[in-house]
Design an enzyme around this catalytic site. Structure first.
Site, short mmCIF file in Angstrom:
data_model
loop_
_atom_site.label_atom_id
_atom_site.label_comp_id
_atom_site.label_asym_id
_atom_site.label_seq_id
_atom_site.Cartn_x
_atom_site.Cartn_y
_atom_site.Cartn_z
N CYS A 197 0.84 -1.19 0.00
CA CYS A 197 0.00 0.00 0.00
C CYS A 197 0.88 1.25 0.00
O CYS A 197 2.05 1.19 0.36
CB CYS A 197 -0.89 0.04 1.23
SG CYS A 197 -1.78 -1.48 1.50
N ARG A 222 2.79 1.42 -7.41
CA ARG A 222 2.79 0.25 -6.53
C ARG A 222 1.51 -0.57 -6.70
O ARG A 222 1.43 -1.68 -6.19
CB ARG A 222 2.88 0.70 -5.06
CG ARG A 222 4.17 1.40 -4.73
CD ARG A 222 4.02 2.18 -3.46
NE ARG A 222 3.89 1.32 -2.30
CZ ARG A 222 4.87 1.04 -1.46
NH1 ARG A 222 6.06 1.56 -1.64
NH2 ARG A 222 4.67 0.26 -0.44
N TRP A 263 -3.86 -1.81 -1.29
CA TRP A 263 -3.76 -3.04 -2.11
C TRP A 263 -4.30 -4.11 -1.17
O TRP A 263 -3.68 -4.43 -0.16
CB TRP A 263 -2.30 -3.25 -2.49
CG TRP A 263 -1.92 -4.63 -2.94
CD1 TRP A 263 -1.53 -5.67 -2.16
CD2 TRP A 263 -1.87 -5.12 -4.28
NE1 TRP A 263 -1.23 -6.77 -2.93
CE2 TRP A 263 -1.44 -6.47 -4.22
CE3 TRP A 263 -2.16 -4.55 -5.52
CZ2 TRP A 263 -1.26 -7.25 -5.36
CZ3 TRP A 263 -1.98 -5.35 -6.66
CH2 TRP A 263 -1.54 -6.66 -6.57
N ASN A 284 0.07 -0.33 6.40
CA ASN A 284 0.60 -1.15 5.32
C ASN A 284 1.15 -2.40 5.96
O ASN A 284 1.86 -2.32 6.95
CB ASN A 284 1.71 -0.35 4.62
CG ASN A 284 2.28 -1.08 3.43
OD1 ASN A 284 1.79 -2.14 3.07
ND2 ASN A 284 3.30 -0.51 2.82
N GLY A 285 0.82 -3.59 5.42
CA GLY A 285 1.34 -4.83 5.99
C GLY A 285 0.22 -5.75 6.41
O GLY A 285 -0.92 -5.60 6.00
N GLU A 293 11.18 -22.65 -16.51
CA GLU A 293 11.01 -21.27 -16.08
C GLU A 293 12.25 -20.44 -16.44
O GLU A 293 12.13 -19.30 -16.89
CB GLU A 293 10.72 -21.22 -14.57
CG GLU A 293 10.62 -19.85 -13.94
CD GLU A 293 9.53 -18.95 -14.53
OE1 GLU A 293 8.71 -19.43 -15.32
OE2 GLU A 293 9.54 -17.74 -14.22
N LYS A 325 12.10 -17.18 -18.86
CA LYS A 325 12.57 -15.83 -18.46
C LYS A 325 13.52 -15.28 -19.50
O LYS A 325 13.46 -14.12 -19.87
CB LYS A 325 13.30 -15.86 -17.11
CG LYS A 325 12.51 -15.87 -15.83
CD LYS A 325 11.63 -14.70 -15.56
CE LYS A 325 10.29 -14.85 -16.21
NZ LYS A 325 9.22 -15.46 -15.43
N GLU A 352 11.64 -14.32 -22.73
CA GLU A 352 10.77 -13.15 -22.55
C GLU A 352 11.53 -11.83 -22.57
O GLU A 352 11.10 -10.87 -23.18
CB GLU A 352 10.06 -13.21 -21.19
CG GLU A 352 8.92 -14.14 -21.10
CD GLU A 352 8.32 -14.05 -19.71
OE1 GLU A 352 7.19 -13.58 -19.59
OE2 GLU A 352 8.99 -14.42 -18.73
N HIS A 386 16.87 -37.90 -26.55
CA HIS A 386 15.80 -38.31 -27.46
C HIS A 386 15.50 -37.22 -28.50
O HIS A 386 14.43 -37.23 -29.10
CB HIS A 386 14.54 -38.65 -26.66
CG HIS A 386 14.76 -39.80 -25.73
ND1 HIS A 386 14.82 -41.10 -26.14
CD2 HIS A 386 15.01 -39.83 -24.40
CE1 HIS A 386 15.08 -41.89 -25.12
NE2 HIS A 386 15.20 -41.13 -24.04
N LYS A 405 1.08 -7.74 -19.07
CA LYS A 405 1.17 -8.27 -17.71
C LYS A 405 0.00 -9.18 -17.39
O LYS A 405 0.15 -10.19 -16.72
CB LYS A 405 1.23 -7.09 -16.71
CG LYS A 405 1.40 -7.51 -15.26
CD LYS A 405 2.77 -8.11 -15.00
CE LYS A 405 2.94 -8.68 -13.64
NZ LYS A 405 4.03 -9.68 -13.58
#
Ligand code: F6R
Length: 609
Positions: free
Chosen positions: A2, A27, A74, A98-99, A482, A486, A489, A505, A604
């Site tokens: 937040c 944020r 958030w 915040n938290g 992954e 990355k 991308e 193979h 995104k």
């Protein structure tokens, strides 16, 4: 997560607070609010959605005064709504936070039993009630706030105002940041530097367990017991964009570095170390739903799909439930038999990916149980699912996913322990060890973050290659995928991930003396097998970059580069091996000069098919 801003001085507070919140918009947030002292009374204005909505509200219902605070929320506890937006009031006190307050349910029950009425679903509201409760016992605003702070468990940065002291802002923190901005005849509080840069560059960062009493005349620092603390201001030299990125060159790099904290936040309040168990309040509310589950189908896209592939290993080994993994886009059109004994588990950072959502809906239509693992509170996927586990990674701004991935792995691991313990297939002693390893993990991730320079050098050496191969076995095969994703991308280099045993193979035909081959080689039961796959690569001239927790002279002989990582149990090794691969992709992308945070052609959140 937040955004927080506080002001005490001589300027009109409302526009200043709004401007500060705008500087923190990057944020991410779902609602916003401010509180301003007007003629000695605190006036609160809150609205859901973008800051434009709050701006409109303030035009319609202006507030005038020179002391106030603002917040962008958030959501973590409670959906995005006006009631859940901050500030939260109790009596004479308003609070923004915040938290995550881990013991908020316990505090809420205690306060409710004392006759207090809550008007939101948030964990934050317990703080305003606690402070107000202590004020009513005759304590000063500062003493009451300190008494409340001492009751809180979890991560928090708070700002609070009280009608009995209209010239004072109190702020405190534990684990999430607070920065005080120093001015002439005015002072500021914020969660992050960008909110302050229009007014001052003289700042003091609060440390954990510290609070500050901020007036227009000055700032005094204390610990939570009221002991004074000396703090020296420092000068910020960052420009606004650098400040948003926390001083990092890219959001992606910032988010890689945020992973230890993101993992801590994901396990916060869910660990029962002594019992070797996990508490998932979200699932406890639906025990009958899980009792009958005989099979789990994990659905996701992209990076989240890789997390699911590793999650299958966790669930099958620890909870002994057969699991299969499917792409959202494939599952939704496949006529797979599903029934009430199947759990469809959808994993998504954004909670809005169209294919994952459709897969979840497909599961529901066949009477399957549904569970979401998601980072964005109240997004479409968690709203549709019967149950949800949030990852608490905080907003992920860079298009390529990093901290969302490691927190998805964390959540899946927690879920596997939770199910294993409840189904009686995971013994307490093993549960204890698994949990102890997880608790220790953020420190190991931090240790790897300290090796960034070594990986940067390797990136520069191999950054010109046109193709990369990534090899891993078992639970680390998804990490090979992954790592390759990355690299593709963000650096636009062709890369493929393969199970190491599959190489001969087919893909072995690609290997020549130009091909970097990244091999994941933890010291696990298939170590020797992967090592012999590496020898096959070496025999064809491939340039091996090995990631291992067990370097050996034999390995040194065949590997061009060795990146050492610390060791942990075999199921958590994927989380450690991921970090160097993120750095490798990042530094190769920087070397090649691509748009790291917003790679070409990518979005995104993929809300279309
Ligand atoms: C890769 C990446 C994407 C997402 C995928 C799913 O770095 O970010 O592959 O993982 O689009 O997105 P979510 O998790 O929001 O459903």
């Amino acid at each position: 997560m937040c955004g927080i801003i506080g002001y005490v001085g001589y300027r009109e507070a409302a526009p200043l607070l709004l401007q500060g919140l705008k500087r923190l918009e990057y944020r991410g947030y779902d609602s916003a609010g401010i509180a301003v002292f007007t003629n000695g009374s605190l006036v609160v204005r809150r609205s859901v959605g973008k800051l434009g909505n709050l701006d409109q509200l303030l035009h319609a219902q202006p507030v005038h005064g020179t002391v106030g605070m603002g917040h962008t929320r958030w959501a973590t506890h409670g959906r995005p709504s006006e009631e859940n937006a901050h500030p939260h009031r109790a009596g004479k006190v308003v609070v923004i936070h915040n938290g995550i307050i881990e013991n908020y349910l316990e505090l809420r029950h205690e306060l409710t039993a004392q006759g207090r009425v809550f008007s939101s679903e948030t964990d934050t509201e317990v703080i305003s009630h606690l402070i107000d409760q202590y004020l009513r016992e005759g304590r000063s605003f500062s003493e009451a706030t300190r008494a409340a702070l001492r009751r809180l468990e979890g991560s928090f940065s708070i700002v609070t105002l009280c009608e009995s002291e209209p010239d004072t802002i109190l702020t405190a923190k534990n684990a999430t940041p607070i920065v005080i901005g120093l001015g002439e005849g005015e002072n500021f509080v914020a969660s992050d530097i960008p909110a302050l840069l229009d007014y001052t560059r003289q700042v003091v960062f609060l440390d954990d367990g510290e609070m500050a009493e901020v007036t227009s005349a000055g700032v005094a620092f204390f610990d939570f017991h009221g002991q004074p603390i000396e703090r020296t201001p420092r000068q910020v030299t960052w420009d606004a964009l650098t400040a948003q990125k926390g001083g990092y060159k890219h959001f992606l790099l910032k988010e890689i570095h945020e992973q230890p904290q993101a993992i801590i936040d994901t396990m916060r309040g869910r660990i029962l170390a002594e019992q070797g168990d996990v508490s998932l309040g979200e699932l406890d509310r639906h025990p009958p739903l899980l009792d009958t589950v005989k099979r789990i189908t994990l659905v996701a896209c992209g990076t989240a799909w890789h997390a699911c592939l590793a999650g299958k290993f966790f669930l099958e080994e620890l909870a002994r439930i057969p699991a299969e993994v499917d792409y959202g886009s494939e599952f939704r059109y496949r006529h797979t038999p599903l029934d009430k004994n199947t759990l469809v588990l959808a994993v998504s950072q954004s909670g809005e990916t169209a294919d994952t959502l459709a897969a979840l809906e497909g599961g529901k239509a066949c009477a399957a149980k549904t569970l979401a693992i998601c980072n964005v509170v109240d997004a479409s996927i968690p709203r549709k699912a019967d149950m949800v586990i949030y990852t608490h990674a905080g907003p992920e701004i860079s298009v390529a996913s990093t901290k969302a991935f490691t927190t998805q792995l964390t959540a899946l691991y927690l879920l596997a322990v939770y199910l294993g313990r409840r189904r009686g297939v995971l013994e307490q002693e093993r549960g204890r060890q698994l949990i102890a390893d997880l608790v220790n993990l953020p420190a190991l991730v931090q240790e790897i973050l300290g090796r960034e320079r070594t990986i940067e050098k390797i990136a520069k050496k191999y950054g010109h290659a046109t193709d990369f191969l990534y090899l891993g076995r078992g639970v680390n095969y998804p990490i090979a995928l992954e790592g390759a994703l990355k690299l593709k991308e963000i650096s636009y280099i062709h890369a493929e991930g393969y199970p190491a045993g599959e190489m001969k193979h087919g893909p072995i035909a690609l290997i020549d003396d130009q091909m970097p081959v990244v091999v994941l080689l933890p010291k696990d039961p298939v170590y020797a097998k992967t090592l012999s796959n590496m020898k096959e690569v070496e025999a064809r001239g491939g340039r091996i970059i090995a990631l291992t927790d067990a370097p050996s002279p034999e390995l040194e002989e065949i590997a061009w580069e060795i990146i050492q990582v610390p060791t942990t149990n075999h199921l958590l090794m994927p989380l450690l091996l991921t970090i160097p691969l993120q750095f490798l992709a990042y530094h190769i992308a920087v070397y090649r000069g691509t748009d790291v945070d917003q790679p070409r052609n990518l979005a995104k959140s993929v809300t279309v098919e």
